[in-house]
Write a protein that holds these residues in place. Structure first.
Motif, short mmCIF file in Angstrom:
data_model
loop_
_atom_site.label_atom_id
_atom_site.label_comp_id
_atom_site.label_asym_id
_atom_site.label_seq_id
_atom_site.Cartn_x
_atom_site.Cartn_y
_atom_site.Cartn_z
N ILE A 169 120.69 -39.47 -6.96
CA ILE A 169 120.38 -39.46 -5.53
C ILE A 169 120.86 -38.15 -4.89
O ILE A 169 120.19 -37.55 -4.06
N PHE A 172 118.27 -35.60 -5.43
CA PHE A 172 117.12 -35.73 -4.51
C PHE A 172 117.49 -35.08 -3.18
O PHE A 172 116.71 -34.33 -2.59
N ASP A 173 118.72 -35.37 -2.70
CA ASP A 173 119.16 -34.84 -1.41
C ASP A 173 119.20 -33.32 -1.43
O ASP A 173 118.70 -32.65 -0.52
N CYS A 190 105.30 -34.29 -7.75
CA CYS A 190 106.32 -34.98 -8.57
C CYS A 190 105.61 -35.92 -9.53
O CYS A 190 104.89 -36.80 -9.06
N ALA A 229 109.73 -43.02 -8.51
CA ALA A 229 110.98 -42.81 -7.77
C ALA A 229 111.02 -41.42 -7.16
O ALA A 229 111.41 -41.25 -5.99
N ASN A 230 110.59 -40.42 -7.92
CA ASN A 230 110.60 -39.05 -7.39
C ASN A 230 109.58 -38.89 -6.27
O ASN A 230 109.89 -38.27 -5.23
N ASN A 232 108.61 -41.23 -4.22
CA ASN A 232 109.14 -41.92 -3.03
C ASN A 232 110.35 -41.21 -2.45
O ASN A 232 110.51 -41.13 -1.21
N ALA A 233 111.20 -40.66 -3.30
CA ALA A 233 112.40 -39.96 -2.81
C ALA A 233 112.02 -38.76 -1.94
O ALA A 233 112.60 -38.55 -0.87
N ARG A 236 110.25 -39.80 1.36
CA ARG A 236 111.22 -40.22 2.39
C ARG A 236 111.96 -39.02 2.99
O ARG A 236 112.26 -38.99 4.18
N ARG A 237 112.28 -38.03 2.16
CA ARG A 237 113.15 -36.92 2.60
C ARG A 237 112.41 -35.75 3.23
O ARG A 237 113.03 -34.91 3.88
#
Ligand SMILES: O=C(O)c1[nH]c(=O)[nH]c(=O)c1I
Length: 309
Positions: A169, A172-173, A190, A229-230, A232-233, A236-237
């Motif tokens: 995580i 991702f940040d 991604c 996951a990538n 969606n990450a 979102r960001r």
């Protein structure tokens, strides 16, 4: 229901196209994608000079996907720029993937693409895992920041980046923090292959690809949950950016998952390599059937609708 969508001001009759590197090495392969039911096509990542790439065998399919260590074989950026100059953009949009071996090479290539003033969309590959001695840029956040600062200064138009998978995580940040510094980065693709996996043949007691002692990028069923996951990450960001989903797509259901996770367009790699360009007609039909069954009028309504519990 309709599969059409707009992306960076261009119209796509289908959100589906190839992952860079798959069936896009030369103009014959690119023309077979053009003739397919894909909504677009992207060229093999290019370098300043042509490259033969790594020794073979360098791509092997497995029951659950594929492993590759191609080594960035390509015709050189001039070849793909010529293709982009000759391309009829009213047929379908075209992406050019760029993977320079240095910051200067990327600057030279995007300057030439800029000067050609084409509707082609640049996907800057920050995640090639298979050039011996060249650690991939997107796992070095400072290097990625410097690369994006230089390319966005030189290339005065929206472009995208091809990212590797992240698994933490905090990563991702950090990656999203870098990407969000560059408004010119209009989309994020991604994922690239899951780097440096090892497939073993127990009969021969051997690895299956020749380069790098058998270590190579993984694609196919193995990577779908990591790809989702990538997608969606970063969805979102990076609310100001679009996400292109890539990884593990073999059916309409997989595409629907990528759309729910936040993808605007979806690339197909291993399954395209194994099934051929006819896969796009199958995938379009499967995706349309799911949208019909669920009552969605367009793919735009699905994007990012993933619910948490
Ligand atoms: O080995 C390759 O050519 C390659 N292989 C991949 O799986 N991803 C990439 O971005 C590249 I440039």
């Amino acid at each position: 229901t309709t599969l059409s969508t707009t992306f960076l001001g261009q119209t796509f009759a289908s959100p589906l196209f190839n992952a860079s590197g798959v069936r896009c090495f030369d103009k014959d392969e690119l023309n077979s994608l053009l003739a397919s039911a894909s909504g677009s096509l992207v060229t093999k990542s290019c370098t300043r000079e042509a490259r033969t790439g790594n020794p073979e065998p360098r791509y092997v399919a497995t029951p659950l996907g594929s492993i590759n260590s191609m080594g960035l074989p390509n015709k050189g950026y001039g070849y793909y720029l010529d293709y982009a100059k000759a391309h009829d953009y009213s047929k379908k949009p075209l992406f050019m993937s760029v993977a320079g071996l240095s910051l200067d090479d990327n600057i030279a290539m995007v300057a030439a693409i800029r000067d050609a003033a084409l509707p082609a969309i640049v996907e800057l590959n920050l995640s090639c895992p298979n050039v011996p001695g060249k650690p991939q840029i997107a796992y070095d956040f400072d290097a990625m920041d410097r690369m994006l600062a230089a390319v966005s200064a030189e290339y005065d138009r929206p472009f995208g980046v091809k990212m590797p998978p992240y698994f933490d995580i905090a990563h991702f940040d950090l990656a999203a923090e870098v990407l969000n510094r560059y408004p010119a980065v209009a989309f994020i693709t991604c994922i690239n292959s899951v780097g440096n996996a090892l497939v073993i043949d127990i009969e021969r007691e051997e690895v299956v690809i020749k380069p790098k002692d058998g270590f190579g990028g993984l694609g196919g069923d193995y990577v779908l949950p990591t790809a989702l996951a990538n997608v969606n990450a970063f969805h979102r960001r990076c609310p100001e950016k679009r996400v292109i989903g890539c990884g593990g797509v073999r059916s309409g259901e997989h595409i629907f998952m990528h759309l729910l996770a936040g993808a605007s367009l979806v690339q197909v790699g291993t399954a395209l390599q194994e099934e051929g360009p006819g896969i796009f007609a199958r995938l379009n039909a499967e995706l349309a059937a799911i949208l019909e069954r669920k009552g969605y009028a367009s793919i735009d309504e699905v994007r990012g609708r993933l619910k948490t519990l």
